[in-house]
Enzyme design. Structure first.
Site, PDB file in Angstrom:
ATOM      1  N   ASN A   1      -6.092  12.284 -11.695  1.00 43.60           N
ATOM      2  CA  ASN A   1      -6.839  12.673 -12.890  1.00 43.60           C
ATOM      3  C   ASN A   1      -6.644  14.178 -13.064  1.00 43.60           C
ATOM      4  OD1 ASN A   1      -9.000  14.115 -11.470  1.00 43.60           O
ATOM      5  ND2 ASN A   1      -9.649  12.099 -10.791  1.00 43.60           N
TER       6      ASN A   1
ATOM      7  N   ASP B   1       0.842  -1.191   0.000  1.00 43.25           N
ATOM      8  CA  ASP B   1       0.000   0.000   0.000  1.00 43.25           C
ATOM      9  C   ASP B   1       0.881   1.245   0.000  1.00 43.25           C
ATOM     10  OD1 ASP B   1      -1.749   2.082   0.562  1.00 43.25           O
ATOM     11  OD2 ASP B   1      -2.720   1.056   2.245  1.00 43.25           O
ATOM     12  N   ILE B   2       0.852   1.998  -1.082  1.00 44.08           N
ATOM     13  CA  ILE B   2       1.698   3.183  -1.216  1.00 44.08           C
ATOM     14  C   ILE B   2       1.399   4.222  -0.133  1.00 44.08           C
ATOM     15  CG2 ILE B   2       0.207   4.450  -2.833  1.00 44.08           C
ATOM     16  CD1 ILE B   2       2.850   5.161  -4.369  1.00 44.08           C
TER      17      ILE B   2
ATOM     18  N   GLY C   1      -4.230   1.392 -14.250  1.00 48.55           N
ATOM     19  CA  GLY C   1      -5.531   1.020 -13.695  1.00 48.55           C
ATOM     20  C   GLY C   1      -6.633   1.323 -14.696  1.00 48.55           C
TER      21      GLY C   1
ATOM     22  N   TYR D   1      -7.047   3.745 -16.531  1.00 48.15           N
ATOM     23  CA  TYR D   1      -6.560   4.368 -17.767  1.00 48.15           C
ATOM     24  C   TYR D   1      -6.107   3.326 -18.786  1.00 48.15           C
ATOM     25  CZ  TYR D   1      -6.807   9.175 -15.982  1.00 48.15           C
ATOM     26  OH  TYR D   1      -7.237  10.396 -15.512  1.00 48.15           O
TER      27      TYR D   1
ATOM     28  N   ASP E   1      -5.453   6.874  -6.767  1.00 45.05           N
ATOM     29  CA  ASP E   1      -5.819   8.272  -6.548  1.00 45.05           C
ATOM     30  C   ASP E   1      -6.802   8.391  -5.384  1.00 45.05           C
ATOM     31  OD1 ASP E   1      -6.146  11.027  -6.923  1.00 45.05           O
ATOM     32  OD2 ASP E   1      -7.371  10.822  -8.715  1.00 45.05           O
TER      33      ASP E   1
END
Length: 177
Positions: free
Chosen positions: A25, A11-12, A124, A126, A35
């Site tokens: 975005n 998990d970032i 993801g 995108y 995000d």
């Protein structure tokens, strides 16, 4: 470079690094995937900071990056970069993805931060093919850190084991790990 680039699965939002890069975005208002996770973990201060950026400059164009405070995250700052939506590879996606990484790295270095964590930008919703995106990420970061002292440490944070192995394999091929 062996000690400068690392692959982490997890998990970032939990990483104690100077800067976390957000695959944002253009509106910078949060969304799905990483995000949304970063915005939720950072709390309302991050959204407020993003609103201020939007008031000053409007949307963040694809390939560009902006830096804000990190709110409740363990990081000191968040770099928000907008990667390209995959449209089959004929819409300059490779260059735009490279720009997203480069502009993020430039902000990290310009602000004298020593460590940064990247998600797999654009892979993801995108829809960027993971292997192609990883190749661009590894190549761009590797080339940047050979020419710059900062950041000293770069982490590719992968949500799953398959992607982590992909990055590890690419780094091994380049002799970076």
């Amino acid at each position: 470079m062996k000690t400068r680039i690392h692959v982490v699965q997890g998990d970032i939002t939990k990483l104690a690094v100077d800067v976390i890069v957000n695959a944002a975005n253009p509106s910078l208002m949060g969304g799905g995937g990483v995000d949304g996770a970063i915005h939720r973990a950072a709390g309302p201060a991050l959204l407020d900071a993003c609103l201020k950026v939007r008031q000053q400059q409007g949307d963040c164009p694809t390939g560009h990056a902006v830096i804000t405070l990190a709110g409740d995250l363990p990081a000191k700052a968040v770099v928000h970069t907008v990667g390209p939506v995959w449209r089959g590879g004929e819409q300059n996606e490779d260059q735009l993805l490279q720009d997203a990484y480069l502009n993020s790295l430039r902000l990290v270095a310009a602000n004298s931060y020593t460590s940064v964590a990247f998600p797999a930008i654009s892979t993801g919703v995108y829809g960027y093919p993971r292997a192609a995106a990883a190749e661009i990420a590894v190549k761009t970061v590797s080339e940047f850190i050979t020419r710059h002292a900062l950041p000293e440490q770069v982490y590719f944070v992968c949500y799953d084991e398959e992607n982590a192995h992909l990055y590890e394999r690419l780094l091994t091929q380049q002799g970076d790990e």
